[in-house]
Design an enzyme around this catalytic site. Structure first.
Site, PDB file in Angstrom:
ATOM      1  N   LEU A  80      31.321  21.905  -0.514  1.00  0.00           N
ATOM      2  CA  LEU A  80      31.879  22.753  -1.566  1.00  0.00           C
ATOM      3  C   LEU A  80      32.454  21.787  -2.596  1.00  0.00           C
ATOM      4  O   LEU A  80      33.012  20.740  -2.220  1.00  0.00           O
ATOM      5  CB  LEU A  80      32.986  23.657  -1.009  1.00  0.00           C
ATOM      6  CG  LEU A  80      32.560  24.746  -0.022  1.00  0.00           C
ATOM      7  CD1 LEU A  80      33.769  25.531   0.472  1.00  0.00           C
ATOM      8  CD2 LEU A  80      31.540  25.687  -0.646  1.00  0.00           C
ATOM      9  N   ASP A  81      32.327  22.118  -3.877  1.00  0.00           N
ATOM     10  CA  ASP A  81      32.866  21.238  -4.920  1.00  0.00           C
ATOM     11  C   ASP A  81      34.372  21.078  -4.736  1.00  0.00           C
ATOM     12  O   ASP A  81      35.026  21.930  -4.129  1.00  0.00           O
ATOM     13  CB  ASP A  81      32.600  21.842  -6.304  1.00  0.00           C
ATOM     14  CG  ASP A  81      31.120  21.985  -6.583  1.00  0.00           C
ATOM     15  OD1 ASP A  81      30.326  21.256  -5.959  1.00  0.00           O
ATOM     16  OD2 ASP A  81      30.766  22.834  -7.422  1.00  0.00           O
ATOM     17  N   VAL A  82      34.894  20.030  -5.358  1.00  0.00           N
ATOM     18  CA  VAL A  82      36.323  19.746  -5.198  1.00  0.00           C
ATOM     19  C   VAL A  82      37.177  20.925  -5.687  1.00  0.00           C
ATOM     20  O   VAL A  82      38.258  21.192  -5.141  1.00  0.00           O
ATOM     21  CB  VAL A  82      36.696  18.400  -5.889  1.00  0.00           C
ATOM     22  CG1 VAL A  82      36.586  18.489  -7.392  1.00  0.00           C
ATOM     23  CG2 VAL A  82      38.067  17.914  -5.460  1.00  0.00           C
TER      24      VAL A  82
END
Ligand code: URA
Length: 294
Positions: free
Chosen positions: A105-107
């Site tokens: 998952l993106d930051v």
């Protein structure tokens, strides 16, 4: 009978040190098996029958660990990172050193992330061939086209020319829309578009998106290709695994036996269909307090 394992591997995997540190400790008589000092770290141990201790403390062997984390923003989906805290570091109860996140998952994305050391299960859940739905809740800024769901269904051509697999879009709310009542759901499918409409109006649209792939920034890039911007993104479910309503960002829990069994036996279905759709519970749609950073 359980599978036997070398004593040094056993202790390294349980975080008691490096192989050479374990060897040194054995040489000094700090390791015992069933109460008897063992200096040979190449010796095989049956974790189900023999009790290993290190400096007088029993060390049980755990083969697999499974945790469901609600990933908070600002933490990276990695096992190590020079700048950010990692999702694996958030699991402070872990016993094994080889845990990793199942997918990324993106930051700035929140939500459900499975953390384990089970490579086989991870592969099954991530491979597009296995058709495992990943469902996201998103807040999208900009003019969402009226046929957005139809475009998602057909596959979106991303800005770099990549075409996505069919995905499902459900628009929950568009702030500019008149006559919208709290709780209304606009289900826009390939069969029933909102004819004659240019779009859902300017403002934030709240949507549920289901994809079966995990391309880099996939959901954000799908909306970008439609001229919109995702300003908040949260993964709600992965196959049969649904994020608990009460689980706050940063909180985690061990997977239940039942959930593990469901994941191991799960047979994916086409996006937009059956099983995973049942796991969409509108009541669990979050009320976000933070926006994405980029
Ligand atoms: N799609 C994205 O754009 N970001 C995520 O973190 C997950 C899916």
């Amino acid at each position: 009978m359980g599978e036997k394992i070398r004593l040094d591997k056993y202790l390294v995997e349980m975080g008691m040190g490096t192989r050479s540190q374990v060897k040194e400790a054995a040489r000094k008589g700090r390791i015992r098996i069933d109460g008897i000092v063992e200096t040979d770290t190449s010796r095989k141990v049956d974790p189900d029958k023999e009790q290993v201790s290190f400096d007088g403390e029993d060390v049980s062997y755990v083969r697999m660990e499974y945790y469901v984390l609600n990933k908070p923003q600002g933490v990276v989906s990695a096992t190590e990172d020079r700048h950010y805290k990692t999702v694996v570091e958030l699991i402070d109860q872990k016993q094994r050193k080889d845990l990793f996140p199942v997918g990324r998952l993106d930051v700035d994305t929140e939500g459900l992330l499975l953390i384990t050391n089970d490579g086989e299960l991870a592969h099954r859940l991530l491979s597009p061939k296995h058709h495992v739905d990943k469902k996201y809740y998103a807040i999208v800024e900009g003019m969402l086209p009226g046929d957005a769901a139809v475009q998602f269904e057909k596959g979106i051509v991303l800005k770099d020319g990549t075409v996505t697999m069919p995905a499902h879009l459900k628009v929950l709310k568009s702030s500019g829309e008149e006559g919208f009542k709290e709780g209304d759901v606009w289900e826009v499918s390939a069969k029933r578009g909102r004819e004659g409409e240019e779009g859902f109006g300017k403002g934030n649209a709240r949507v549920l998106v289901t994809v079966q792939e995990g391309k880099f920034h996939q959901v954000k890039r799908m909306f970008e290709a439609l001229g919109c911007k995702v300003v908040y993104l949260k993964r709600m479910s992965m196959g049969p695994l649904v994020l608990d309503e009460g689980q706050k960002p940063g909180e985690y829990r061990a997977l239940t036996e039942e959930e593990l069994c469901l994941l191991q036996t799960f047979k994916g279905v086409a996006v937009d269909g059956g099983r995973s759709k049942d796991s969409t519970r509108l009541a669990s749609v979050p009320k976000p307090t933070t926006k994405t950073k980029r």
